[in-house]
Design a protein around this motif. Structure first.
Motif, PDB file in Angstrom:
ATOM      1  N   UNK A   1       0.886  -1.267   0.081  1.00  0.00           N
ATOM      2  CA  UNK A   1       0.245  -0.129   0.163  1.00  0.00           C
ATOM      3  C   UNK A   1       0.671   0.991   0.224  1.00  0.00           C
ATOM      4  N   UNK A   2       1.162   2.039  -0.848  1.00  0.00           N
ATOM      5  CA  UNK A   2       1.719   3.550  -0.780  1.00  0.00           C
ATOM      6  C   UNK A   2       0.416   4.478  -1.425  1.00  0.00           C
ATOM      7  N   UNK A   3       1.274   5.448  -0.373  1.00  0.00           N
ATOM      8  CA  UNK A   3       0.225   7.058  -0.131  1.00  0.00           C
ATOM      9  C   UNK A   3       1.048   7.584  -1.666  1.00  0.00           C
ATOM     10  N   UNK A   4       0.109   7.861  -2.479  1.00  0.00           N
ATOM     11  CA  UNK A   4      -0.261   8.819  -3.189  1.00  0.00           C
ATOM     12  C   UNK A   4       0.371  10.196  -3.650  1.00  0.00           C
ATOM     13  N   UNK A   5       1.213  10.684  -2.183  1.00  0.00           N
ATOM     14  CA  UNK A   5       2.158  11.874  -2.228  1.00  0.00           C
ATOM     15  C   UNK A   5       2.820  11.338  -2.206  1.00  0.00           C
ATOM     16  N   UNK A   6       3.568  11.111  -0.366  1.00  0.00           N
ATOM     17  CA  UNK A   6       4.534  10.896  -0.155  1.00  0.00           C
ATOM     18  C   UNK A   6       5.314  10.042  -0.948  1.00  0.00           C
ATOM     19  N   UNK A   7       4.634   9.081  -1.575  1.00  0.00           N
ATOM     20  CA  UNK A   7       4.908   7.457  -1.966  1.00  0.00           C
ATOM     21  C   UNK A   7       5.682   6.461  -0.431  1.00  0.00           C
ATOM     22  N   UNK A   8       4.848   6.896   0.386  1.00  0.00           N
ATOM     23  CA  UNK A   8       5.459   6.148   1.867  1.00  0.00           C
ATOM     24  C   UNK A   8       4.510   5.018   1.236  1.00  0.00           C
ATOM     25  N   UNK A   9       5.225   3.546   2.723  1.00  0.00           N
ATOM     26  CA  UNK A   9       4.117   2.487   2.637  1.00  0.00           C
ATOM     27  C   UNK A   9       3.486   2.818   3.818  1.00  0.00           C
ATOM     28  N   UNK A  10       1.648   2.165   3.386  1.00  0.00           N
ATOM     29  CA  UNK A  10       0.359   2.639   3.977  1.00  0.00           C
ATOM     30  C   UNK A  10       0.125   0.858   4.938  1.00  0.00           C
ATOM     31  N   UNK A  11      -0.746   0.963   5.676  1.00  0.00           N
ATOM     32  CA  UNK A  11      -0.724   0.496   6.858  1.00  0.00           C
ATOM     33  C   UNK A  11      -0.544  -1.164   6.306  1.00  0.00           C
ATOM     34  N   UNK A  12      -1.172  -1.478   4.891  1.00  0.00           N
ATOM     35  CA  UNK A  12      -1.620  -2.766   4.967  1.00  0.00           C
ATOM     36  C   UNK A  12       0.419  -3.596   4.709  1.00  0.00           C
ATOM     37  N   UNK A  13       0.635  -2.684   4.006  1.00  0.00           N
ATOM     38  CA  UNK A  13       1.747  -3.437   3.660  1.00  0.00           C
ATOM     39  C   UNK A  13       2.182  -4.184   4.077  1.00  0.00           C
ATOM     40  N   UNK A  14       2.651  -5.603   3.696  1.00  0.00           N
ATOM     41  CA  UNK A  14       3.576  -6.734   4.360  1.00  0.00           C
ATOM     42  C   UNK A  14       2.816  -7.023   5.635  1.00  0.00           C
ATOM     43  N   UNK A  15       1.516  -6.903   5.624  1.00  0.00           N
ATOM     44  CA  UNK A  15       0.948  -7.046   7.292  1.00  0.00           C
ATOM     45  C   UNK A  15       0.270  -8.444   6.429  1.00  0.00           C
ATOM     46  N   UNK A  16      -0.643  -8.526   5.179  1.00  0.00           N
ATOM     47  CA  UNK A  16      -1.637 -10.268   4.958  1.00  0.00           C
ATOM     48  C   UNK A  16      -0.311 -10.367   3.326  1.00  0.00           C
ATOM     49  N   UNK A  17      -0.746 -11.563   3.480  1.00  0.00           N
ATOM     50  CA  UNK A  17      -0.824 -12.278   2.128  1.00  0.00           C
ATOM     51  C   UNK A  17      -1.774 -12.392   1.183  1.00  0.00           C
ATOM     52  N   UNK A  18      -1.916 -12.394  -0.362  1.00  0.00           N
ATOM     53  CA  UNK A  18      -2.765 -12.204  -0.562  1.00  0.00           C
ATOM     54  C   UNK A  18      -1.705 -13.068  -2.738  1.00  0.00           C
ATOM     55  N   UNK A  19      -3.161 -13.322  -3.535  1.00  0.00           N
ATOM     56  CA  UNK A  19      -2.369 -13.071  -4.991  1.00  0.00           C
ATOM     57  C   UNK A  19      -3.131 -12.260  -5.923  1.00  0.00           C
ATOM     58  N   UNK A  20      -4.184 -11.740  -5.139  1.00  0.00           N
ATOM     59  CA  UNK A  20      -5.192 -10.018  -5.618  1.00  0.00           C
ATOM     60  C   UNK A  20      -5.229  -9.488  -5.404  1.00  0.00           C
ATOM     61  N   UNK A  21      -5.585  -8.380  -5.489  1.00  0.00           N
ATOM     62  CA  UNK A  21      -6.364  -7.012  -4.476  1.00  0.00           C
ATOM     63  C   UNK A  21      -7.434  -6.952  -5.024  1.00  0.00           C
ATOM     64  N   UNK A  22      -8.799  -7.075  -4.518  1.00  0.00           N
ATOM     65  CA  UNK A  22      -9.944  -6.343  -4.648  1.00  0.00           C
ATOM     66  C   UNK A  22     -10.382  -5.469  -4.498  1.00  0.00           C
ATOM     67  N   UNK A  23     -11.334  -5.014  -5.665  1.00  0.00           N
ATOM     68  CA  UNK A  23     -11.835  -3.684  -5.992  1.00  0.00           C
ATOM     69  C   UNK A  23     -12.330  -2.995  -5.449  1.00  0.00           C
ATOM     70  N   UNK A  24     -13.111  -3.529  -4.794  1.00  0.00           N
ATOM     71  CA  UNK A  24     -14.492  -3.711  -4.383  1.00  0.00           C
ATOM     72  C   UNK A  24     -15.110  -2.908  -5.194  1.00  0.00           C
ATOM     73  N   UNK A  25     -15.891  -2.789  -6.685  1.00  0.00           N
ATOM     74  CA  UNK A  25     -16.166  -2.178  -7.034  1.00  0.00           C
ATOM     75  C   UNK A  25     -17.687  -3.157  -7.227  1.00  0.00           C
ATOM     76  N   UNK A  26     -18.469  -1.611  -7.194  1.00  0.00           N
ATOM     77  CA  UNK A  26     -20.371  -2.307  -7.314  1.00  0.00           C
ATOM     78  C   UNK A  26     -20.578  -2.074  -8.623  1.00  0.00           C
ATOM     79  N   UNK A  27     -21.325  -3.739  -8.785  1.00  0.00           N
ATOM     80  CA  UNK A  27     -22.520  -4.034  -9.859  1.00  0.00           C
ATOM     81  C   UNK A  27     -23.551  -3.976  -9.631  1.00  0.00           C
ATOM     82  N   UNK A  28     -24.029  -3.110 -10.864  1.00  0.00           N
ATOM     83  CA  UNK A  28     -25.601  -3.055 -11.108  1.00  0.00           C
ATOM     84  C   UNK A  28     -25.541  -1.614 -10.140  1.00  0.00           C
ATOM     85  N   UNK A  29     -26.800  -0.665 -10.533  1.00  0.00           N
ATOM     86  CA  UNK A  29     -27.357  -0.669  -9.530  1.00  0.00           C
ATOM     87  C   UNK A  29     -28.926  -0.596  -8.561  1.00  0.00           C
TER      88      UNK A  29
END
Length: 179
Positions: free
Chosen positions: A151-179
Motif C-alpha cells: 500500500x503506497x500513499x499517492x503523496x509522499x509515496x510511503x508504505x501504508x498500513x496494509x504493506x507487509x501485513x497480509x499475503x494474497x495473490x490478488x487485491x479486490x477493487x470493491x467495485x459495485x455491481x449494477x444499480x
C-alpha cells in the motif's frame, strides 16, 4: 442502466438492461483497446465511457457514443494505459490511469493532469484504493511478486498500513455491481 462489454480487444458493445443495443455503439477504435471504465461522476446516471487504446489515447464518450466535449487528454508517446478507474476525494474527481510501465497518471474530468505521483503500480494488476482526506493521503494497493500486499500513499509515496501485513495473490477493487 446498461451492460457493456469489450469484445475482441477492439470493439465495445453497449447493451441496455432490456437487451437492446444502445444507439451510437458498438465503438471500434483504430487501435486495440487496453483498458476501459464506466464513470458516473455525480451518481446521476450521466455516464462517461472511457476507452484506452494501445496507441496511447484515452477516448471519452457520453451516452449514445458521442465524444465528450472538452476532453483534452494528450496522447501518450511510446506508452499506453492498462488500467482506468474513477476516484472522488472530497469534492474533486480523479481519473486513475495506470500505464504499461507502472507509472500512474491522475487526471481531471477534462483529461488534463490533476496530480503528480511517484507511486508505481504493477501494470498487470487492477488497482484497489483506500481514500483519505486528500489525494496525497489516499493510497493504492497491489500485491508484490512474493504475495505481500503493498500500500503506497499517492503523496509522499510511503508504505501504508496494509504493506507487509497480509499475503494474497490478488487485491479486490470493491467495485459495485449494477444499480
Amino acid at each position: 442502466r446498461f451492460k457493456g462489454s469489450v469484445q475482441n480487444e477492439g470493439t465495445v458493445l453497449l447493451i441496455d438492461v432490456l437487451g437492446r443495443d444502445v444507439k451510437g455503439f458498438p465503438k471500434r477504435p483504430d487501435s486495440c483497446i487496453t483498458a476501459s471504465a464506466v464513470v458516473d461522476y455525480d451518481r446521476n446516471r450521466n455516464y462517461r465511457f472511457l476507452l484506452a487504446t494501445r496507441d496511447g489515447r484515452i477516448l471519452n464518450y457520453k451516452e449514445e457514443g458521442i465524444s465528450t466535449s472538452g476532453w483534452s487528454f494528450q496522447k501518450l508517446t511510446d506508452r499506453y494505459v492498462v488500467a482506468l478507474a474513477h476516484l472522488r476525494v472530497g469534492n474533486k474527481d480523479f481519473i486513475y490511469a495506470g500505464l504499461d510501465d507502472g507509472k500512474i497518471k491522475l487526471l481531471k474530468r477534462s483529461g488534463a493532469d490533476r496530480y503528480q505521483t511517484e507511486v508505481r503500480m504493477p501494470p498487470h494488476q487492477k488497482p484497489a484504493f483506500r481514500l483519505g482526506q486528500s489525494i496525497s493521503s489516499s493510497t493504492v494497493l497491489s500485491v508484490d511478486e512474493a504475495g505481500w500486499v503493498q500500500e503506497r500513499t499517492f503523496g509522499p509515496n510511503e508504505a501504508g498500513g496494509m504493506s507487509h501485513m497480509t499475503r494474497s495473490h490478488t487485491a479486490k477493487t470493491g467495485e459495485r455491481r449494477g444499480r
